[in-house]
Design a protein around this motif. Sequence first.
Motif, PDB file in Angstrom:
ATOM      1  N   GLY A  39       0.785  -1.227   0.000  1.00  8.98           N
ATOM      2  CA  GLY A  39       0.000   0.000   0.000  1.00  8.98           C
ATOM      3  C   GLY A  39       0.813   1.271   0.000  1.00  8.98           C
ATOM      4  N   ILE A  40       2.070   1.192  -0.406  1.00  7.23           N
ATOM      5  CA  ILE A  40       2.946   2.363  -0.415  1.00  7.23           C
ATOM      6  C   ILE A  40       2.888   3.032  -1.782  1.00  7.23           C
ATOM      7  CG2 ILE A  40       5.346   3.148  -0.193  1.00  7.23           C
ATOM      8  CD1 ILE A  40       5.774   0.809   1.754  1.00  7.23           C
ATOM      9  N   ASP A  41       2.795   4.351  -1.799  1.00 13.24           N
ATOM     10  CA  ASP A  41       2.737   5.117  -3.042  1.00 13.24           C
ATOM     11  C   ASP A  41       4.087   5.827  -3.237  1.00 13.24           C
ATOM     12  OD1 ASP A  41       0.139   4.282  -3.012  1.00 13.24           O
ATOM     13  OD2 ASP A  41      -0.674   6.206  -2.326  1.00 13.24           O
ATOM     14  N   PRO A  42       4.972   5.282  -4.036  1.00 11.78           N
ATOM     15  CA  PRO A  42       6.340   5.798  -4.101  1.00 11.78           C
ATOM     16  C   PRO A  42       6.509   6.955  -5.081  1.00 11.78           C
ATOM     17  CG  PRO A  42       6.168   3.877  -5.490  1.00 11.78           C
ATOM     18  CD  PRO A  42       4.813   4.057  -4.842  1.00 11.78           C
ATOM     19  N   SER A  43       7.550   7.760  -4.831  1.00 13.11           N
ATOM     20  CA  SER A  43       8.045   8.726  -5.809  1.00 13.11           C
ATOM     21  C   SER A  43       9.268   8.095  -6.466  1.00 13.11           C
ATOM     22  CB  SER A  43       8.424  10.041  -5.123  1.00 13.11           C
ATOM     23  OG  SER A  43       7.301  10.674  -4.564  1.00 13.11           O
ATOM     24  N   VAL A  44       9.259   8.028  -7.791  1.00 14.99           N
ATOM     25  CA  VAL A  44      10.306   7.318  -8.524  1.00 14.99           C
ATOM     26  C   VAL A  44      10.920   8.248  -9.565  1.00 14.99           C
ATOM     27  CG1 VAL A  44      10.819   5.294  -9.937  1.00 14.99           C
ATOM     28  CG2 VAL A  44       9.072   5.141  -8.158  1.00 14.99           C
ATOM     29  N   VAL A  45      12.211   8.121  -9.731  1.00 13.79           N
ATOM     30  CA  VAL A  45      12.959   8.987 -10.651  1.00 13.79           C
ATOM     31  C   VAL A  45      12.380   8.891 -12.061  1.00 13.79           C
ATOM     32  CG1 VAL A  45      15.201   9.289 -11.784  1.00 13.79           C
ATOM     33  CG2 VAL A  45      15.077   8.925  -9.311  1.00 13.79           C
ATOM     34  N   ASP A  46      12.146  10.041 -12.683  1.00 15.88           N
ATOM     35  CA  ASP A  46      11.540  10.035 -14.020  1.00 15.88           C
ATOM     36  C   ASP A  46      12.429  10.661 -15.096  1.00 15.88           C
ATOM     37  OD1 ASP A  46      11.397  12.718 -13.393  1.00 15.88           O
ATOM     38  OD2 ASP A  46       9.199  12.836 -13.403  1.00 15.88           O
ATOM     39  N   ASP A  47      13.666  11.034 -14.744  1.00 15.78           N
ATOM     40  CA  ASP A  47      14.547  11.631 -15.760  1.00 15.78           C
ATOM     41  C   ASP A  47      15.762  10.766 -16.090  1.00 15.78           C
ATOM     42  OD1 ASP A  47      15.823  11.988 -13.354  1.00 15.78           O
ATOM     43  OD2 ASP A  47      16.249  14.135 -13.639  1.00 15.78           O
ATOM     44  N   GLN A  48      15.781   9.536 -15.588  1.00 13.58           N
ATOM     45  CA  GLN A  48      16.765   8.548 -16.025  1.00 13.58           C
ATOM     46  C   GLN A  48      16.050   7.564 -16.943  1.00 13.58           C
ATOM     47  OE1 GLN A  48      19.028   6.592 -12.881  1.00 13.58           O
ATOM     48  NE2 GLN A  48      18.824   8.399 -11.567  1.00 13.58           N
ATOM     49  N   VAL A  49      16.536   7.400 -18.169  1.00 14.09           N
ATOM     50  CA  VAL A  49      15.863   6.515 -19.131  1.00 14.09           C
ATOM     51  C   VAL A  49      16.825   5.452 -19.629  1.00 14.09           C
ATOM     52  CG1 VAL A  49      14.230   8.281 -19.865  1.00 14.09           C
ATOM     53  CG2 VAL A  49      16.388   8.027 -21.080  1.00 14.09           C
ATOM     54  N   GLY A  50      16.249   4.328 -19.995  1.00 13.48           N
ATOM     55  CA  GLY A  50      17.043   3.219 -20.516  1.00 13.48           C
ATOM     56  C   GLY A  50      16.149   2.022 -20.763  1.00 13.48           C
ATOM     57  N   ARG A  51      16.761   0.849 -20.829  1.00 18.11           N
ATOM     58  CA  ARG A  51      16.005  -0.395 -21.023  1.00 18.11           C
ATOM     59  C   ARG A  51      16.357  -1.389 -19.931  1.00 18.11           C
ATOM     60  NH1 ARG A  51      18.029  -0.372 -26.512  1.00 18.11           N
ATOM     61  NH2 ARG A  51      16.541   0.516 -27.994  1.00 18.11           N
ATOM     62  N   LEU A  52      15.360  -2.138 -19.489  1.00 17.89           N
ATOM     63  CA  LEU A  52      15.611  -3.240 -18.574  1.00 17.89           C
ATOM     64  C   LEU A  52      16.382  -4.349 -19.294  1.00 17.89           C
ATOM     65  CD1 LEU A  52      12.158  -3.563 -16.763  1.00 17.89           C
ATOM     66  CD2 LEU A  52      14.251  -2.489 -15.878  1.00 17.89           C
ATOM     67  N   SER A  53      17.164  -5.081 -18.513  1.00 16.62           N
ATOM     68  CA  SER A  53      17.895  -6.241 -19.048  1.00 16.62           C
ATOM     69  C   SER A  53      17.585  -7.422 -18.145  1.00 16.62           C
ATOM     70  CB  SER A  53      19.402  -5.980 -19.063  1.00 16.62           C
ATOM     71  OG  SER A  53      19.725  -4.839 -19.813  1.00 16.62           O
ATOM     72  N   PHE A  54      16.729  -8.319 -18.601  1.00 21.26           N
ATOM     73  CA  PHE A  54      16.382  -9.484 -17.798  1.00 21.26           C
ATOM     74  C   PHE A  54      17.480 -10.542 -17.952  1.00 21.26           C
ATOM     75  CE2 PHE A  54      12.444  -7.228 -18.046  1.00 21.26           C
ATOM     76  CZ  PHE A  54      11.863  -7.457 -16.803  1.00 21.26           C
ATOM     77  N   THR A  55      17.837 -11.127 -16.830  1.00 26.41           N
ATOM     78  CA  THR A  55      18.987 -12.039 -16.836  1.00 26.41           C
ATOM     79  C   THR A  55      18.777 -13.247 -17.742  1.00 26.41           C
ATOM     80  OG1 THR A  55      18.135 -13.089 -14.815  1.00 26.41           O
ATOM     81  CG2 THR A  55      19.811 -11.364 -14.567  1.00 26.41           C
ATOM     82  N   ASP A  56      17.540 -13.696 -17.914  1.00 25.29           N
ATOM     83  CA  ASP A  56      17.307 -14.819 -18.834  1.00 25.29           C
ATOM     84  C   ASP A  56      17.716 -14.439 -20.257  1.00 25.29           C
ATOM     85  OD1 ASP A  56      16.368 -16.408 -16.819  1.00 25.29           O
ATOM     86  OD2 ASP A  56      14.248 -16.211 -17.340  1.00 25.29           O
ATOM     87  N   ASP A  57      17.469 -13.183 -20.637  1.00 25.47           N
ATOM     88  CA  ASP A  57      17.841 -12.734 -21.978  1.00 25.47           C
ATOM     89  C   ASP A  57      19.338 -12.498 -22.097  1.00 25.47           C
ATOM     90  OD1 ASP A  57      15.131 -12.066 -23.566  1.00 25.47           O
ATOM     91  OD2 ASP A  57      14.875 -11.611 -21.446  1.00 25.47           O
TER      92      ASP A  57
END
Length: 464
Positions: free
Chosen positions: A350-368
């Motif tokens: 139930g936590i409503d977080p503030s998250v950084v919105d000016d860092q951009v990129g792509r996720l890298s999943f370890t399976d890939d």
Amino acid sequence: MAAKQLALRETTIPGLVLLDLPVHGDNRGWFKENWQREKMVALGLPDFGPVQNNISFNDKTGATRGIHAEPWDKFVSVATGKIFGAWVDLREGDSFGAVFTAELDPSTAIFVPRGVGNSYQTLADDTAYVYLVNDHWSAEAQGEYTFLNLEDETAAIDWPIPLDRAERSEKDLAHPRLADVVPMKPKRTLVIGANGQLGTALRSALPDADFAARDRVDLASAAPFDGIRWADYDTVVNAAAYTKVDEAETETGRRDAWAANVAGVAALARAAVEHGLTLVHVSSDYVFDGTEQSYAETDACSPLGVYGQTKAAGDAIVSTVPRHYIVRTSWVIGEGGNFVRTMASLAERGIDPSVVDDQVGRLSFTDDIAAGIRHLLETRPEHGVYNLTNEGPSMSWCEIAKLVYEGTGHDPARVSGVSTEEYFAGKRVAPRPLNSTLELGKLEAAGFTPRDAREALTAYLAEA
């Protein structure tokens, strides 16, 4: 003898290559380039790195030696005289037991890969048999030899001089038949960093590899590879690193980061060169400053903080290894604690977080990442740097957090955006690149396309 053109000829045994050698003669005798690395590698011979040169001199016609399969590669030629050579594949695999025979004189040579049984019979007096090998003989290595009896009925070698009239050693007479031979196992892959997020994924992608956790290989230690027998391996994957980005800015963290990411990697690169290994080294988007829209493999490193500096230094060291793949990735998500799991936990609590919105990129999943590394090792494209993240449009951490909330059945509007400067105000942290987008064209041209990051995220949340 008529001069031949330097040429390679494939045989019926995989990796066993026959060579024609130019021999130049005049009234004084003859000359040849018996081993010419640059020309032979250019034609397709493996760059096997010989370290020892041996000569076997045979007084009489009919001297017969073998069949010996050794744990190293050999380049065999004849200096004087002539031989009948017989080679039997004693490696584990489909070609086990395959036979190839040929006559060798000074104008012919043969490359014999590790595990292929080698034998010969002299067809002239005063025959000098010469061979280069790419490992030093040792009593320990001798214990790995595999032997086959010269008279084996399955191999059925048609010796020019019947074996009952040939000169043989007592040891060769006692070698086993093919049915009793224990095939030589192939060299293996060693994965360092076995218990990390990527190391865990590599266990599935590379099931035949050996895995070394930190209690076995600690890159930050003074002697990280004590107990590692490099002769057992042809490839090492370095999935270990010091990754505490913020702690790396402290006095202790800076020292630890340089010990693992630079000194330890230098020791690993030195071992790879000395033992002819292929080195796969996992790098990071933190080698860049994040001021560009995206980064290609050829872009110059410009790290902002200590962690990025140590990773860039490690990359430069690894690039000196003749057979290397630097796999550059970003925003890694796998088993254990990570950003996606943290956001999912906040949503559930139930936590409503503030998250950084000016860092951009792509996720890298370890399976890939693991699948991409496996593809590089299976296909062996040109050595060098390969960016490897998931596909799709770049996203901010805030956008990803919203996708996690939505994917776990929660309202994404509960996530609000904040700038990096605001988020870290008053905190001692490492500088972050604001754009971590890595271009994937080189990897895709090599035949591997990772999953779209959103698709991979959906699958990850379903399995979590």
